[in-house]
Design a protein around this motif. Structure first.
Motif, PDB file in Angstrom:
ATOM      1  N   SER A  86       0.828  -1.196   0.000  1.00 25.72           N
ATOM      2  CA  SER A  86       0.000   0.000   0.000  1.00 25.72           C
ATOM      3  C   SER A  86       0.866   1.252   0.000  1.00 25.72           C
ATOM      4  O   SER A  86       2.071   1.207   0.269  1.00 25.72           O
ATOM      5  N   SER A 113      -2.766  -5.833  -4.257  1.00 24.53           N
ATOM      6  CA  SER A 113      -2.261  -7.155  -3.885  1.00 24.53           C
ATOM      7  C   SER A 113      -2.520  -8.152  -4.995  1.00 24.53           C
ATOM      8  O   SER A 113      -3.156  -7.848  -6.005  1.00 24.53           O
ATOM      9  N   ASN A 114      -2.026  -9.387  -4.769  1.00 19.95           N
ATOM     10  CA  ASN A 114      -2.219 -10.491  -5.712  1.00 19.95           C
ATOM     11  C   ASN A 114      -1.640 -10.175  -7.075  1.00 19.95           C
ATOM     12  O   ASN A 114      -2.353 -10.064  -8.068  1.00 19.95           O
ATOM     13  N   SER A 139      -4.198   0.583  -1.905  1.00 21.20           N
ATOM     14  CA  SER A 139      -3.783  -0.770  -1.537  1.00 21.20           C
ATOM     15  C   SER A 139      -3.880  -1.662  -2.767  1.00 21.20           C
ATOM     16  O   SER A 139      -4.806  -1.531  -3.570  1.00 21.20           O
ATOM     17  N   TYR A 172      -2.133  -6.317 -10.997  1.00 24.96           N
ATOM     18  CA  TYR A 172      -2.794  -6.618  -9.728  1.00 24.96           C
ATOM     19  C   TYR A 172      -4.257  -6.973  -9.925  1.00 24.96           C
ATOM     20  O   TYR A 172      -4.984  -6.305 -10.657  1.00 24.96           O
TER      21      TYR A 172
END
Length: 346
Positions: free
Chosen positions: A2, A233-234, A231, A210
């Motif tokens: 993040s 992720s992945n 933020s 992402y």
């Protein structure tokens, strides 16, 4: 992973530092981009130690205005490429794979007569390291009249120049959740004005890295600007990367928020120009808002399903009839989420 971007309007005020410290403790961002620090490098170095970051790059203010700072958690994962009073450009090196991406912290010129210098700078930066690109900051300009309330109408030519620059750079708005406007003049009379000056934009390469991206406009603290929290992720495997075109999903239609967003864009004022230009602008803005809305609302479906499934398992292990309605409700929610996923991707 993040980051936080904030035009803090000076870090000389102890209250600002306290609020900033609390925000960092709550969100634990890996990267921090700060504008209008009005602080020298020594003071920023003390804040680096206080916040617990390894990396720091500072563009010092000139007199009592300006100043940029970029903090990052792990010293080896970011490399500064170039900078000016209006930007910090860096390469982020992902430790768990070979993917690198470009981060630009951007601060649009506050003088409207020099705004074109900012757009020229942004266009120039696209040629540095043609990799996935994320750009965040205070652009000091809105894209459409609907991004402001109060004050005088903004000139269409200036907004069109900003839109054209983003399009030329292949930078799309990643949307947001939270307050619609990120800046306010905080006046209590008829001159009260709010605008969306702070935003997050990325090119198709970065967006495809992402699966899950969230952009939240945080509550304003000791500044007339709201902090922006991003933020993500992945990360996608390299073999799955590629340009994904925009598609309106039929599964969005039953969602009331989707209809409200489209109506808001379509009814949101007159941006000037001919009829076809107005339609083109509204379609482009609607696309941008829908991308951000769908990512924020549905991007974390897998995590939500996992959490609700775990809760369902706990409820099912509790004996007694009182859990029946809660279990039934959870099963319905999970079915709905999975049905959305199947409709969207099959």
């Amino acid at each position: 992973m993040s980051l936080i971007s904030w035009n803090c309007r000076g870090l000389g005020n102890p209250r600002t530092v306290r609020d900033f410290d609390q925000m960092v403790k709550e969100k634990k961002p890996r990267f921090l981009f700060i504008m209008e620090t009005i602080s020298n490098k020594n003071r920023m170095e003390r804040l680096r130690v206080k916040f617990g970051y390894e990396g720091l790059f500072v563009v010092e203010p000139v007199g009592k205005s300006g100043g940029l700072a970029l903090f990052w958690k792990v010293a080896e994962e970011l490399e500064i490429q170039n900078y000016s009073r209006r930007h910090i450009n860096a390469i982020v090196k992902m430790s768990d794979n070979e993917v690198h991406w470009k981060f630009t912290g951007f601060y649009g010129h506050p003088d409207p007569t020099k705004r074109m210098e900012s757009w020229s700078l942004l266009s120039h930066l696209k040629n540095f390291a043609p990799v996935p690109w994320l750009c965040v900051g205070d652009f000091n300009k809105i894209i459409h009249q609907s991004e402001m309330v109060g004050g005088n109408r903004r000139r269409e030519g200036q907004m069109e120049a900003f839109r054209a620059t983003l399009e030329d750079c292949n930078l799309g708005d990643l949307g947001f959740s939270g307050p619609k406007f990120t800046w306010s003049n905080k006046r209590q009379d008829d001159s009260f004005t709010q605008e969306r000056l702070d935003r997050v934009v990325g090119n198709s390469g970065w967006c495809n890295l992402y699966k899950s991206v969230g952009v939240d406009v945080l509550a304003a603290r000791a500044s007339d600007h709201n902090p922006i929290y991003v933020s993500f992720s992945n990360i996608q495997p390299c073999g799955l990367q590629g340009r994904r075109g925009f598609k309106f999903e039929a599964s969005w239609i039953p969602d009331e928020d989707c209809g409200a967003l489209i109506r808001e864009v379509w009814d949101g004022g007159d941006d000037g120009g001919g009829a076809m230009m107005k339609v083109r602008h509204k379609l482009a803005w609607c696309k941008s808002r829908l991308i951000g809305w769908s990512r924020n609302k549905f991007g974390n479906n897998e995590n939500v399903v996992k959490e609700k499934t775990e809760l369902l398992a706990k409820l099912q292990n509790i004996e007694g009839p009182t859990q029946h309605e809660a279990i039934k409700s959870l099963q319905t929610e999970i079915d709905s989420l999975l049905e959305f996923k199947d409709t969207r991707w099959k």
